[in-house]
Design a protein around this motif. Structure first.
Motif, PDB file in Angstrom:
ATOM      1  N   ARG A  26       0.852  -1.184   0.000  1.00 21.45           N
ATOM      2  CA  ARG A  26       0.000   0.000   0.000  1.00 21.45           C
ATOM      3  C   ARG A  26       0.887   1.232   0.000  1.00 21.45           C
ATOM      4  O   ARG A  26       2.104   1.131   0.114  1.00 21.45           O
ATOM      5  N   THR A  27       0.251   2.383  -0.061  1.00 18.43           N
ATOM      6  CA  THR A  27       0.961   3.658   0.027  1.00 18.43           C
ATOM      7  C   THR A  27       1.096   4.048   1.489  1.00 18.43           C
ATOM      8  O   THR A  27       0.118   4.058   2.225  1.00 18.43           O
ATOM      9  N   PHE A  28       2.317   4.342   1.899  1.00 17.78           N
ATOM     10  CA  PHE A  28       2.568   4.656   3.294  1.00 17.78           C
ATOM     11  C   PHE A  28       2.840   6.136   3.531  1.00 17.78           C
ATOM     12  O   PHE A  28       3.326   6.517   4.587  1.00 17.78           O
ATOM     13  N   SER A  29       2.518   6.969   2.579  1.00 17.47           N
ATOM     14  CA  SER A  29       2.897   8.369   2.665  1.00 17.47           C
ATOM     15  C   SER A  29       2.286   9.067   3.876  1.00 17.47           C
ATOM     16  O   SER A  29       2.840  10.026   4.388  1.00 17.47           O
ATOM     17  N   ASP A  30       1.146   8.580   4.353  1.00 22.80           N
ATOM     18  CA  ASP A  30       0.511   9.224   5.499  1.00 22.80           C
ATOM     19  C   ASP A  30       0.678   8.404   6.769  1.00 22.80           C
ATOM     20  O   ASP A  30      -0.093   8.530   7.717  1.00 22.80           O
ATOM     21  N   TYR A  31       1.690   7.569   6.807  1.00 28.88           N
ATOM     22  CA  TYR A  31       1.918   6.681   7.943  1.00 28.88           C
ATOM     23  C   TYR A  31       3.103   7.117   8.793  1.00 28.88           C
ATOM     24  O   TYR A  31       4.051   7.746   8.314  1.00 28.88           O
ATOM     25  N   PHE A  32       3.040   6.739  10.054  1.00 29.13           N
ATOM     26  CA  PHE A  32       4.208   6.729  10.911  1.00 29.13           C
ATOM     27  C   PHE A  32       4.832   5.345  10.790  1.00 29.13           C
ATOM     28  O   PHE A  32       4.124   4.341  10.757  1.00 29.13           O
ATOM     29  N   MET A  33       6.153   5.316  10.745  1.00 34.94           N
ATOM     30  CA  MET A  33       6.874   4.044  10.777  1.00 34.94           C
ATOM     31  C   MET A  33       7.677   4.015  12.068  1.00 34.94           C
ATOM     32  O   MET A  33       8.359   4.982  12.406  1.00 34.94           O
ATOM     33  N   ASP A  72      13.473   6.145   2.904  1.00 31.44           N
ATOM     34  CA  ASP A  72      13.770   6.293   1.478  1.00 31.44           C
ATOM     35  C   ASP A  72      12.484   6.010   0.728  1.00 31.44           C
ATOM     36  O   ASP A  72      12.094   4.849   0.568  1.00 31.44           O
ATOM     37  N   ASN A  73      11.811   7.072   0.311  1.00 34.96           N
ATOM     38  CA  ASN A  73      10.511   6.917  -0.318  1.00 34.96           C
ATOM     39  C   ASN A  73      10.597   6.127  -1.616  1.00 34.96           C
ATOM     40  O   ASN A  73       9.703   5.337  -1.927  1.00 34.96           O
ATOM     41  N   ALA A  74      11.667   6.325  -2.360  1.00 36.23           N
ATOM     42  CA  ALA A  74      11.810   5.631  -3.637  1.00 36.23           C
ATOM     43  C   ALA A  74      11.903   4.118  -3.445  1.00 36.23           C
ATOM     44  O   ALA A  74      11.445   3.342  -4.283  1.00 36.23           O
ATOM     45  N   LYS A  75      12.492   3.707  -2.338  1.00 33.80           N
ATOM     46  CA  LYS A  75      12.657   2.276  -2.073  1.00 33.80           C
ATOM     47  C   LYS A  75      11.606   1.747  -1.108  1.00 33.80           C
ATOM     48  O   LYS A  75      11.622   0.553  -0.775  1.00 33.80           O
TER      49      LYS A  75
END
Length: 123
Positions: A26-33, A72-75
Motif C-alpha cells: 500500500r501507500t505509506f505516505s501518510d503513515y508513521f513508521m 527512502d521513499n523511492a525504495k
C-alpha cells in the motif's frame, strides 16, 4: 501489507548496525513508521519513529544520540542506523506502521508489524 525487517546480527559493543524495513502492499505516505524492540520476558518497547515524509523523527531516551531513523521513499524502506551499540541493546527489533498520527511510542497504535530481526551486542 508486508513489512520485511532485516539487518540484525552479532556485533561487539561499540559497533554499528543498520536495520532495514521494506514496506509493500500500500501507500505509506501518510503513515508513521516505528522501530520497537523486545527481549524475552519484557514488553516490547519503543525505539524510534518517523513520519514517512521524514520531516519528524522521535527517539527513546535510551537510544537518543546513538540511533538515526530515516526513510527512502523511492525504495519504500525505513532504516534504523544504530551506533555505539551496548549489550543492553540486545533484542529482537521490529518495524511497524501506524496510520495517521497518534501515540507513536505505543505498540497498540500500530496496525502492521514486521517479523523482527535479532540484534545481539557482545561485551
Amino acid at each position: 501489507v508486508q513489512l520485511q525487517a532485516s539487518g540484525g546480527g552479532l556485533v561487539q559493543a561499540g559497533g554499528s548496525l543498520r536495520l532495514s524495513c521494506a514496506a509493500s502492499g500500500r501507500t505509506f505516505s501518510d503513515y508513521f513508521m516505528g522501530w520497537f524492540r523486545q527481549v524475552p520476558g519484557k514488553e516490547r518497547e519503543f525505539v524510534a519513529a518517523i513520519r514517512w515524509s521524514g520531516i519528524r523523527t522521535y527517539y527513546a531516551d535510551s537510544v537518543k544520540g546513538r540511533c538515526t531513523i530515516s526513510s527512502d521513499n523511492a525504495k519504500n524502506t525505513v532504516y534504523l542506523q544504530m551506533n555505539s551499540l551496548k549489550p543492553e541493546d540486545t533484542a529482537v527489533y521490529y518495524c511497524a506502521a501506524m496510520a495517521g498520527s497518534g501515540r507513536y511510542y505505543n505498540t497498540e497504535e500500530y496496525e502492521y508489524w514486521g517479523q523482527g530481526t535479532e540484534v545481539t551486542v557482545s561485551s
